[in-house]
Design an enzyme around this catalytic site. Structure first.
Site, PDB file in Angstrom:
ATOM      1  N   HIS A 171       1.055  -0.796  -0.410  1.00 39.01           N
ATOM      2  CA  HIS A 171      -0.144  -0.214   0.559  1.00 39.01           C
ATOM      3  C   HIS A 171       0.795   1.482   0.180  1.00 39.01           C
ATOM      4  O   HIS A 171       0.590   2.330   0.576  1.00 39.01           O
ATOM      5  CB  HIS A 171      -1.099  -0.210   1.301  1.00 39.01           C
ATOM      6  CG  HIS A 171      -2.023  -1.066   0.963  1.00 39.01           C
ATOM      7  ND1 HIS A 171      -3.703  -0.844   0.709  1.00 39.01           N
ATOM      8  CD2 HIS A 171      -2.026  -2.242   1.819  1.00 39.01           C
ATOM      9  CE1 HIS A 171      -3.799  -1.886   0.373  1.00 39.01           C
ATOM     10  NE2 HIS A 171      -3.301  -2.989   1.562  1.00 39.01           N
ATOM     11  N   ASP A 199      -0.801  -4.704   5.810  1.00 36.14           N
ATOM     12  CA  ASP A 199      -1.393  -5.591   5.097  1.00 36.14           C
ATOM     13  C   ASP A 199      -1.593  -6.161   3.474  1.00 36.14           C
ATOM     14  O   ASP A 199      -0.786  -5.046   3.085  1.00 36.14           O
ATOM     15  CB  ASP A 199      -3.178  -5.386   5.297  1.00 36.14           C
ATOM     16  CG  ASP A 199      -3.011  -4.305   4.971  1.00 36.14           C
ATOM     17  OD1 ASP A 199      -2.975  -3.000   5.754  1.00 36.14           O
ATOM     18  OD2 ASP A 199      -4.899  -3.763   4.759  1.00 36.14           O
ATOM     19  N   GLU A 200      -2.013  -6.738   3.347  1.00 34.08           N
ATOM     20  CA  GLU A 200      -2.034  -7.618   1.794  1.00 34.08           C
ATOM     21  C   GLU A 200      -1.098  -6.810   1.329  1.00 34.08           C
ATOM     22  O   GLU A 200      -1.051  -6.133  -0.027  1.00 34.08           O
ATOM     23  CB  GLU A 200      -2.669  -6.403   0.467  1.00 34.08           C
ATOM     24  CG  GLU A 200      -4.632  -6.726   1.908  1.00 34.08           C
ATOM     25  CD  GLU A 200      -6.144  -5.526   1.249  1.00 34.08           C
ATOM     26  OE1 GLU A 200      -6.475  -6.525   1.056  1.00 34.08           O
ATOM     27  OE2 GLU A 200      -5.471  -4.499   1.109  1.00 34.08           O
ATOM     28  N   SER A 201       0.784  -6.896   1.231  1.00 24.95           N
ATOM     29  CA  SER A 201       1.584  -6.684   1.263  1.00 24.95           C
ATOM     30  C   SER A 201       1.912  -7.953  -0.366  1.00 24.95           C
ATOM     31  O   SER A 201       3.204  -8.473   0.231  1.00 24.95           O
ATOM     32  CB  SER A 201       2.949  -6.547   2.597  1.00 24.95           C
ATOM     33  OG  SER A 201       4.272  -6.255   1.315  1.00 24.95           O
TER      34      SER A 201
END
Length: 538
Positions: A278, A341-343
């Site tokens: 992100h 998150d969401e890496s």
């Protein structure tokens, strides 16, 4: 200075004693209809309510007194006076020592009673001629003031007296929170929201005893907080948002203004700098940070997982050190959120290496690290906190490491999820979350997490589909009001059938505050005399 403070306290106590002992015979005898304090529409529901079926008549002859040994109590008294004026147009004196025409009083008292166990605990004793609010701390007094505000009717009962009068049901309330952490998150990165928008959100959250606002300040689509040592973050990274709109950012003065405003309402601001994923807005601003092997470009879409910092480059950690230092200097709370998150394009070993390094940077500046539940896979200190949004396995891992967990399960607590298939805004990848689904679940022991490991509950509001305050309010309200009760009230005091009646009666307050809330057909909303044109500042 100490002698002066003690003298003021003695003078005030003398006035109050004189009021109680002598003013009582001046009380106007008014025949109030029977009242029931236990049936009032309080949210969150207090721990214990004992009604006495009388009424305190709030009118222009009421005065507010406070303990003066702690400056915070007088400030809470002034806050109450301001809110009473905005609701009733009554101007109540605060700590004026001349009794004059005073016939009733509200006394906000600093008490060291053993019955007041935590810093937010309070007691309300409401009789026909006085309201006594006891608390150990000004924070507890502030929570009690929110209960008192909700007890004041929206309209006066002018048939009971010659002048306007607001009857408040008598009795006793003993109250304290179930969880110390009661929060909401606002994503200002996908779409930017102004200082005034954030302040309005703070006002309404505080009314329902929410004490944390987590600001998601950075993402692929925008960097929203000024970092003076890296100015291009906002010059470049703050220049756009989802859909190609203008973007924007908070200067450090703006941010300090928000923090101060929140502090006045006993609310903590938690800043989040999301990393190592992100991070496209940061990498566009400073390509040296980029680690995905592609040339970064400004991004206005909503896909996730494509960006990453270069986790093996010293310059990246020098950058993060500067960012954490500058934000920590203007954030008085104990926490710093690193996202995590969401890496998806960060290799697992690189991810864990990165999180471990950043944890140490956060601790260097005197903060506790919070991260989304993925961070629990790294070798973290037990003082760091995992925010459970998706993975029960990650939450369990955090508990095994002795970490605290914040509950934000996407299927229950994500405010950006649509209410149903007809919702104007929001997404549905996790679930549809109607108003009853948002309320009917128990944080205690959720997903097998022991209560002693649960720091509290937070309702995140991601902003991919919303771009202004009206749309924000549509998704947040009324669901966030239910989350306030889930995190404050005990499990035995929570009941959907009872809650939906109390929720229905919040409509006049929200209309008065110009909140464009979603009028779910699951709730029999109380009609309000206010329209969106009769806006009052809270």
């Amino acid at each position: 200075m100490i002698k002066s403070t003690l003298l003021k306290s003695f003078v005030l106590l003398f006035v109050i004693a004189n009021f109680i002992g002598c003013q009582g015979n001046k009380m106007r005898e008014i025949a109030f209809p029977p009242t029931d304090l236990s049936s009032e529409n309080l949210i969150p529901k207090p721990l214990k309510i004992v009604p006495t079926h009388g009424a305190f008549g709030l009118d222009h002859t009421t005065a507010i007194f406070t303990s003066q040994t702690d400056k915070g109590f007088e400030e809470v008294g002034s806050f109450l006076a301001e809110k009473i004026k905005s609701k009733t147009n009554l101007r109540l004196a605060v700590n004026k020592t001349d009794p004059g025409q005073i016939t009733r009083m509200i006394y906000i008292n600093q008490s060291h009673s053993d019955e007041l166990e935590g810093p937010e605990a309070y007691q309300l004793y409401i009789s026909k001629d006085s309201i006594i609010l006891n608390a150990k701390t000004s924070e507890g007094a502030f929570r009690g003031v929110q209960t008192l505000r909700q007890l004041i009717p929206e309209s006066s009962n002018d048939t009971l007296a010659e002048t306007s009068l607001w009857p408040i049901a008598t009795g006793k309330i003993l109250d304290e929170p179930n969880f110390e952490y009661r929060g909401s998150m606002l994503d200002v990165a996908r779409h930017f929201f102004s200082v005034d928008d954030v302040k309005k959100y703070i006002d309404i959250l505080a009314y329902y005893k929410i004490n944390v606002l987590h600001l998601h300040l950075t993402d692929d689509q925008g960097w929203r907080i000024e970092i003076k040592s890296w100015p291009k973050l906002t010059e470049v990274g703050g220049s756009t948002e989802v859909g190609g709109e203008a973007g924007g950012f908070f200067t450090q003065e703006d941010y300090k203004d928000i923090v101060f405003y929140a502090q006045q309402r006993y609310m903590m601001i938690i800043p989040e700098i999301d990393m190592p994923g992100h991070t496209n807005a940061a990498s566009v601003s400073y390509p040296i940070l980029n680690g995905n092997g592609k040339t970064p470009k400004l991004y206005e879409g909503t896909a996730v997982g494509f960006s990453t910092f270069d986790t093996r480059k010293d310059t990246v950690y020098a950058f993060i050190d500067d960012v954490v230092r500058e934000i920590s200097e203007i954030t008085p709370g104990p926490y710093f959120h690193i996202g995590g998150d969401e890496s998806h394009v960060t290799k697992k070993n690189d991810y864990n290496f990165f999180v471990n390094k950043v944890e140490k940077i956060v601790q260097k500046y005197g903060k506790q690290m919070i991260g989304w539940d993925e961070v629990a896979t790294a070798d973290l200190d037990s003082t760091s906190i995992a925010q459970f949004w998706a993975s029960t396995e990650n939450a369990t891992t955090a508990v095994q490491k002795g970490m605290k967990v914040i509950l934000s399960p996407a299927t229950k607590a994500y405010l950006d999820m649509q209410y149903d298939t007809l919702s104007k805004y929001g997404l549905d990848w996790a679930a549809y979350i109607p108003v009853d689904t948002a309320y009917v679940w128990s944080p205690e022991g959720y997903a097998g997490i022991p209560k002693e490991n649960i720091l509290g509950v937070e309702a995140p509001l991601w902003s991919e589909t919303i771009s202004n305050i009206d749309e924000l309010e549509y998704l947040a309200f009324p669901r966030v009001i239910g989350y306030s009760e889930l995190s404050w009230s005990t499990e035995e005091n929570r009941n959907w059938d009872n809650f939906k009646v109390r929720l229905a009666n919040q409509a006049p307050y929200m209309d008065r505050m110009n909140v464009k809330f979603y009028r779910s057909n699951l709730i029999d909303w109380k009609e309000s005399k206010f329209t969106y044109k009769t806006i009052q500042k809270d």
